[in-house]
Every structure is written in C-alpha cells, then in structure tokens.
Motif scaffolding. Structure first.
Motif, PDB file in Angstrom:
ATOM      1  N   ILE A  53       0.838  -1.208   0.000  1.00  0.00           N
ATOM      2  CA  ILE A  53       0.000   0.000   0.000  1.00  0.00           C
ATOM      3  C   ILE A  53       0.869   1.253   0.000  1.00  0.00           C
ATOM      4  O   ILE A  53       0.622   2.206  -0.751  1.00  0.00           O
ATOM      5  N   SER A  54       1.916   1.237   0.847  1.00  0.00           N
ATOM      6  CA  SER A  54       2.815   2.385   0.889  1.00  0.00           C
ATOM      7  C   SER A  54       3.529   2.581  -0.443  1.00  0.00           C
ATOM      8  O   SER A  54       3.707   3.716  -0.915  1.00  0.00           O
ATOM      9  N   LEU A  55       3.936   1.441  -1.060  1.00  0.00           N
ATOM     10  CA  LEU A  55       4.611   1.526  -2.352  1.00  0.00           C
ATOM     11  C   LEU A  55       3.687   2.119  -3.405  1.00  0.00           C
ATOM     12  O   LEU A  55       4.101   2.990  -4.199  1.00  0.00           O
ATOM     13  N   LYS A  56       2.417   1.677  -3.414  1.00  0.00           N
ATOM     14  CA  LYS A  56       1.453   2.216  -4.379  1.00  0.00           C
ATOM     15  C   LYS A  56       1.246   3.711  -4.153  1.00  0.00           C
ATOM     16  O   LYS A  56       1.203   4.509  -5.105  1.00  0.00           O
ATOM     17  N   SER A  57       1.141   4.097  -2.868  1.00  0.00           N
ATOM     18  CA  SER A  57       0.968   5.513  -2.560  1.00  0.00           C
ATOM     19  C   SER A  57       2.174   6.328  -3.014  1.00  0.00           C
ATOM     20  O   SER A  57       2.027   7.407  -3.595  1.00  0.00           O
ATOM     21  N   GLU A 103       4.295   9.823  -9.605  1.00  0.00           N
ATOM     22  CA  GLU A 103       3.678  10.203 -10.880  1.00  0.00           C
ATOM     23  C   GLU A 103       3.088  11.601 -10.816  1.00  0.00           C
ATOM     24  O   GLU A 103       3.190  12.382 -11.768  1.00  0.00           O
ATOM     25  N   GLU A 104       2.464  11.925  -9.666  1.00  0.00           N
ATOM     26  CA  GLU A 104       1.892  13.261  -9.514  1.00  0.00           C
ATOM     27  C   GLU A 104       2.985  14.325  -9.519  1.00  0.00           C
ATOM     28  O   GLU A 104       2.839  15.383 -10.144  1.00  0.00           O
ATOM     29  N   LEU A 105       4.106  14.019  -8.836  1.00  0.00           N
ATOM     30  CA  LEU A 105       5.217  14.965  -8.825  1.00  0.00           C
ATOM     31  C   LEU A 105       5.807  15.134 -10.229  1.00  0.00           C
ATOM     32  O   LEU A 105       6.176  16.244 -10.624  1.00  0.00           O
TER      33      LEU A 105
END
Length: 458
Positions: free
Chosen positions: A137-141, A147-149
């Motif tokens: 979950i942390s990796l996905k976040s 990607e957002e950055l």
C-alpha cells in the motif's frame, strides 16, 4: 562471531528478562537485585525458586554473571552482527513472534518477560504478510505520488515556457503606440489651429496698420485745413463745422484667443480620444481557455480550431470541452454584455459558477452551476433540466446576456429589438463568471460599448 549468550541461561527467574545487577544466594540461584528485593518485601526471606531460607545479610553480587550480561547488552547496543538473524540475541531462542506494540520480532522467552508480557503478539509469518500488505500500500501511494510529482514537474516546465511566451510586450506596445499616435495627431491639429489664428491675426493687424496710417494722414490734412479755415468768414466756418471727422478703426478681437486653445485642454483631448476608444464589458481569461479555442489579441473574440494549442496544464483551464470564462466575477448588482454570433452555428452563452469543475466534462445545467442558452443544428435551447426548446421568429445575429445577481435572474435578448428569448430564475450562492462555448471556426465576438462622460455639477 558466535553470540556471547549462546549456551548460557542469562534470564532472571522472576522477571524472565536478562539479569540486571545479579546477586547470588547460598543455594546457588541468581536473581536481579531489585527482583529479589521485591519478593522479600512481600513475604518470607527465602529463595524464590527453592524456598531455602536466606541469611539476613545482603546477598553478594554475582560478578561473573553480571559481566556476561553486560557484555550481551553492550553487544546488542552496538548492533553486533549475529550469524543467524532468526535467533534472539538475548535468549538464544528462535524468533517466532512479532510484538505489534514495539514493532519488533521476539522469542517466546521475550514474550514472557515484563517488557512484552502485556503486549499483543502475532506469529512471525502473519506479521510478515501484514508487513508486505502495508508495504505494498505504501509503495502504491509512493508511486502515485511520484507520478503526480512528475506531472507537476512537467506542468511547471510548461508554465515556465508559457509565461515567457505570454510576456511578449508587442501587443501592449502596439496599443500604447495607437494612443500615442492619437495624441500626436491631436497635438499637431491644435498647434496648427494656434498657428493659423496667429497668421490670421497678424495679417489682420497689418491691414489695420495700413488703414490707421491712411487715417493719420487724412486727419493731419483735415487739421491743417481746419486751422486755415478758422481764419475765414463766419458763414464759411459754420459750413465746415457740419463735416464729419473720421475716427480710428475698431481694434476688438485683435489678440490671440488663448482661452479657446487652453481651457480644459487635457479634458477636451481626453474626451475626444473616447471617439477612438471602445470599452468591452467582458474580457476573456486566456488562462481558462481550452487548448482548441483561439482567442483574439484583445481577448474579446474566440473560435474553435482542430489544431490544439500548446497550453500548460494549469488548474484554472478547461481540459475536457471547448470552454472559456471571463476574467471578472459577478457577485452583486446588474451586468450585461452583447455577443455577436453571426455565422456561428454551435455555441453556448451565459454564466457559470466560480467553482464549476475544469478537469472533467459536466452537463451545462443549473444544478451543475451553469445558466446558458444554446444554439445547435439550427435550434435554440434553454439549458434547463431537461433542455427546453425555444421557438424564435428569426435567428438573432447578436445575443445580449443580462445578469441581475441580487434578483437571481439571467436573461437572454435579441440585441436587435431587445426581445426577451429566455430568463433563468435562481438564488445564487457564489460569484458567477461570463461563460462561452463553441465548436465552430466562426468567431463569437463580445461587442464593445461606447463610453459616456457625465459631469457632476454641485
């Protein structure tokens, strides 16, 4: 390096943890000094293991055991490398449990110690699975954040380039050059008027000077004649007194009319400049325009192009549909503007709430924050829910949009004869923006209005 605790029993029978300041009883059993004192304070002075009575003297320290325990603790503190990471460095037991409170693997002896006795523990296998899930979950976040950055970084680069492009000063310079040209023409015209009056007044003065010279000569001759005739007989003298003596020429208006040229000069020049200046009540905001919309240099007209422009992905911009809004928000009072549609056969005009979404496509309905009139496929529609078809006797070439924010009214008129086409009634909760949509290559143009100057007299 082998663990110094391998093969040794280094745990206190009372607290089940590694010895702290161990003492040795005569029965050869060892305990932590504080643990033994706690036991003796609550009961008989005897060995907690074998129940053999202990002497009243203070038990001696077990220095050998103390040194070994301190060496083990020091080895743990300095993170000494252990050959097998699955073995507890304190007790030499297999690490089979995971303390969910302290977030560390422990052995069964650790679980019985006072440090972990009240903590929730789970099998190490289950803890590993839970840890993997949390890490996934942390990796996905983190991947989403990366990607957002990256997207923000690309947008920042686009914004930097766009800022450089839009700060081209040519348009501003051209508009000021037009104003300068008007002022220069007005200045030249007024200087010519003064020069012309000067030449006319000088020519007139020259003519009068010649006339005065002739009159002076005539008067001198008349004076000489009168002096001569005074010596004549009485009857002749009476006849001469009846003759008219010519007077000097009138000099009224001989000076330059300074007041005419200087009275309220700046104001009269500014008032005349208004004949060359138009005021547009709505200016389009290019930072909100969809990339397929082409705006004019003066931001008063728009048309659709299949070739999208290179625009930054800023939050204010409409990304899904060919839309744009005006720059000024309407939060009170009455406002109106007229849009020339001419040959454009696909448009929406009206107002939109300040908070309408820009990055997704929504229907232009009042419940979504839009109050618009639509013309498409030769049909007029009031964009209500559902859209209402409107019957008009003729197709207007200019649409006037009128907003009365306080009364909650948005009305549309045929600008040619001021015939009302449709009126929305709504209680607005937030400021509105003039709204435009088109997928036609024919432009929509916001019509300019004449500026009227009214003097306030007290």
């Amino acid at each position: 390096m082998a663990s110094p605790c391998r093969g040794w029993d280094l745990t206190c029978p009372v607290c089940c943890d590694i010895f702290t300041d161990p003492v040795l009883l005569s029965c050869s059993h060892s305990f932590c000094r504080t643990c033994l004192k706690r036991c003796w304070d609550t009961g008989m002075r005897e060995c907690p293991v074998c129940r053999k009575k202990a002497p009243k003297t203070c038990p001696p320290s077990n220095l050998a055991l103390k040194n070994v325990c301190e060496a083990v603790v020091e080895a743990k503190r300095n993170s000494i490398v252990v050959e097998d990471l699955t073995i507890c460095c304190l007790h030499g037991e297999k690490l089979k449990l995971f303390c969910t409170v302290d977030k560390q693997p422990i052995c069964v002896v650790c679980q019985s110690s006072k440090i972990h006795k009240t903590h929730d523990c789970s099998p190490i296998e289950e803890a590993v699975l839970d840890c993997k899930d949390e890490l996934s979950i942390s990796l996905k976040s983190l991947q989403d954040k990366l990607e957002e950055l990256k997207r923000i970084h690309r947008t920042s680069a686009d914004l930097f380039t766009h800022i450089k492009v839009t700060t081209d000063l040519t348009i501003i310079k051209n508009q000021f050059e037009e104003l300068h040209q008007i002022l220069k023409q007005e200045e030249s015209a007024r200087l010519v008027a003064v020069k012309k009056e000067e030449q006319e007044k000088i020519a007139r003065m020259k003519d009068r000077t010649r006339e005065l010279s002739a009159e002076v000569l005539c008067l001198a001759e008349t004076i000489a004649l009168i002096q001569k005739e005074l010596k004549e007989e009485d009857m002749v003298l009476l006849k001469l007194s009846m003759q008219t003596i010519p007077l000097g020429s009138d000099m009224t208006g001989a000076l330059i009319d300074v007041t005419k040229h200087l009275c309220n000069l700046k104001y009269r020049v500014w008032e005349k400049m208004l004949d060359h200046i138009d005021y547009t009540p709505v200016t389009l905001d290019p930072n909100t325009a969809h990339p397929c919309l082409i705006l004019s240099d003066d931001l008063t007209s728009l048309h659709y192009s299949r070739q999208a422009l290179s625009c930054p992905d800023n939050p204010e911009r409409f990304h899904m549909s060919a839309e744009v809004v005006g720059m000024s928000s309407l939060g009170s009072g009455s406002h109106h503007w007229t849009v020339e549609t001419e040959s454009n056969q696909d448009w929406l005009l009206g107002v939109a709430s300040l908070s309408v979404p820009r990055n997704c496509e929504v229907l232009a309905r009042p419940e979504n924050g839009f109050w618009t009139l639509c013309f498409r496929d030769g049909e007029f529609l009031a964009m209500t829910t559902p859209p209402a078809s409107l019957t008009l006797s003729k197709i207007p070439k200019q649409i006037k949009v009128e907003v009365d924010y306080n009364k909650g009214m948005v009305s549309f008129y045929d600008a040619a004869d001021d015939t009302c086409i449709y009126t929305f009634i709504h209680t607005f909760k937030e400021p509105l923006l003039p709204y435009f949509y088109t997928q036609s290559s024919h432009p929509l143009r916001i019509m300019p209005q004449k500026v009227l100057v009214t003097m306030l007299r007290h």
